[in-house]
Design a protein around this motif. Sequence first.
Motif, PDB file in Angstrom:
ATOM      1  N   GLY A  44       0.807  -1.207   0.000  1.00 31.78           N
ATOM      2  CA  GLY A  44       0.000   0.000   0.000  1.00 31.78           C
ATOM      3  C   GLY A  44       0.839   1.255   0.000  1.00 31.78           C
ATOM      4  O   GLY A  44       2.065   1.211  -0.089  1.00 31.78           O
ATOM      5  N   ARG A  62      -3.862   3.866   0.804  1.00 34.35           N
ATOM      6  CA  ARG A  62      -4.371   3.174  -0.382  1.00 34.35           C
ATOM      7  C   ARG A  62      -3.718   1.802  -0.436  1.00 34.35           C
ATOM      8  O   ARG A  62      -2.494   1.692  -0.465  1.00 34.35           O
ATOM      9  N   MET A  63      -4.534   0.790  -0.446  1.00 39.10           N
ATOM     10  CA  MET A  63      -4.016  -0.572  -0.564  1.00 39.10           C
ATOM     11  C   MET A  63      -3.977  -0.958  -2.035  1.00 39.10           C
ATOM     12  O   MET A  63      -4.783  -0.485  -2.840  1.00 39.10           O
ATOM     13  N   ALA A  64      -3.054  -1.839  -2.388  1.00 37.86           N
ATOM     14  CA  ALA A  64      -2.824  -2.199  -3.787  1.00 37.86           C
ATOM     15  C   ALA A  64      -4.019  -2.904  -4.416  1.00 37.86           C
ATOM     16  O   ALA A  64      -4.297  -2.721  -5.591  1.00 37.86           O
ATOM     17  N   LYS A  65      -4.737  -3.701  -3.669  1.00 36.12           N
ATOM     18  CA  LYS A  65      -5.878  -4.438  -4.227  1.00 36.12           C
ATOM     19  C   LYS A  65      -7.154  -3.619  -4.052  1.00 36.12           C
ATOM     20  O   LYS A  65      -7.901  -3.792  -3.087  1.00 36.12           O
ATOM     21  N   GLN A  66      -7.407  -2.714  -4.983  1.00 36.59           N
ATOM     22  CA  GLN A  66      -8.617  -1.899  -4.903  1.00 36.59           C
ATOM     23  C   GLN A  66      -9.845  -2.787  -5.066  1.00 36.59           C
ATOM     24  O   GLN A  66      -9.836  -3.747  -5.824  1.00 36.59           O
ATOM     25  N   GLY A  67     -10.881  -2.461  -4.340  1.00 32.54           N
ATOM     26  CA  GLY A  67     -12.099  -3.255  -4.395  1.00 32.54           C
ATOM     27  C   GLY A  67     -12.123  -4.349  -3.343  1.00 32.54           C
ATOM     28  O   GLY A  67     -13.155  -4.960  -3.107  1.00 32.54           O
ATOM     29  N   SER A  68     -11.000  -4.593  -2.686  1.00 31.98           N
ATOM     30  CA  SER A  68     -10.963  -5.618  -1.646  1.00 31.98           C
ATOM     31  C   SER A  68     -11.537  -5.057  -0.346  1.00 31.98           C
ATOM     32  O   SER A  68     -11.656  -3.850  -0.162  1.00 31.98           O
ATOM     33  N   ALA A  71      -8.949  -2.845   1.368  1.00 32.93           N
ATOM     34  CA  ALA A  71      -8.834  -1.518   0.767  1.00 32.93           C
ATOM     35  C   ALA A  71      -9.980  -0.622   1.222  1.00 32.93           C
ATOM     36  O   ALA A  71      -9.776   0.558   1.555  1.00 32.93           O
ATOM     37  N   GLY A  72     -11.181  -1.155   1.269  1.00 32.04           N
ATOM     38  CA  GLY A  72     -12.332  -0.385   1.734  1.00 32.04           C
ATOM     39  C   GLY A  72     -12.203   0.015   3.193  1.00 32.04           C
ATOM     40  O   GLY A  72     -12.506   1.155   3.573  1.00 32.04           O
ATOM     41  N   ASP A  75      -9.670   2.819   3.471  1.00 32.24           N
ATOM     42  CA  ASP A  75     -10.252   4.096   3.038  1.00 32.24           C
ATOM     43  C   ASP A  75     -11.082   4.701   4.167  1.00 32.24           C
ATOM     44  O   ASP A  75     -10.985   5.905   4.453  1.00 32.24           O
TER      45      ASP A  75
END
Length: 182
Positions: A44, A62-68, A71-72, A75
Amino acid sequence: MAEQIGDGRTGTRAEGRTVWPAPPRPPRQMQSTTRSFVVGEGKGYLTVACTPDGSPAEVMIRMAKQGSTLAGMMDAFSATITEGLRHGVPLERFVAQYVQMRFEPAGLTNDPEIRQVSSVMDYVGRRLALDHLPYDARVGLNVLTAEERETKETVDGLGNEVWTDLVGLSMSAPVVTQSRRG
């Protein structure tokens, strides 16, 4: 009717609900730093924007795997810290809550000052503390760099030797007893 909040501002009651004044707006331009980090298998970026006096005003993770899910959650975590800072919550309170929090991903990091953590929140709390809190506050939170930890152990070790010597000296002193009256 007015109510007080933590930083001394007051809110007013209108139609059964309390209306709080808006927090002060951060400056339009701020200096920021972005670090890439690795915690276990998670990758991240941590961005911290600071006010002109150097105190953090915004934190973005921000984590590398967006949508995970992670990551949520990061945020939401970022938004919570930023809003808290805007409303006057000291950074030390956030660090105290998030350091030592345990969940995956956890483990080794790529940060030479923070070798191992128990979660991404633990890493973020430690990194914010190292970058923005004074040494005395970090000692109380047990957030030190490897060099500071080594120095502290040396000083504490010396303190223990002095304590041992004092105990030894007190044990070698003659024991005074009260005389018996017959």
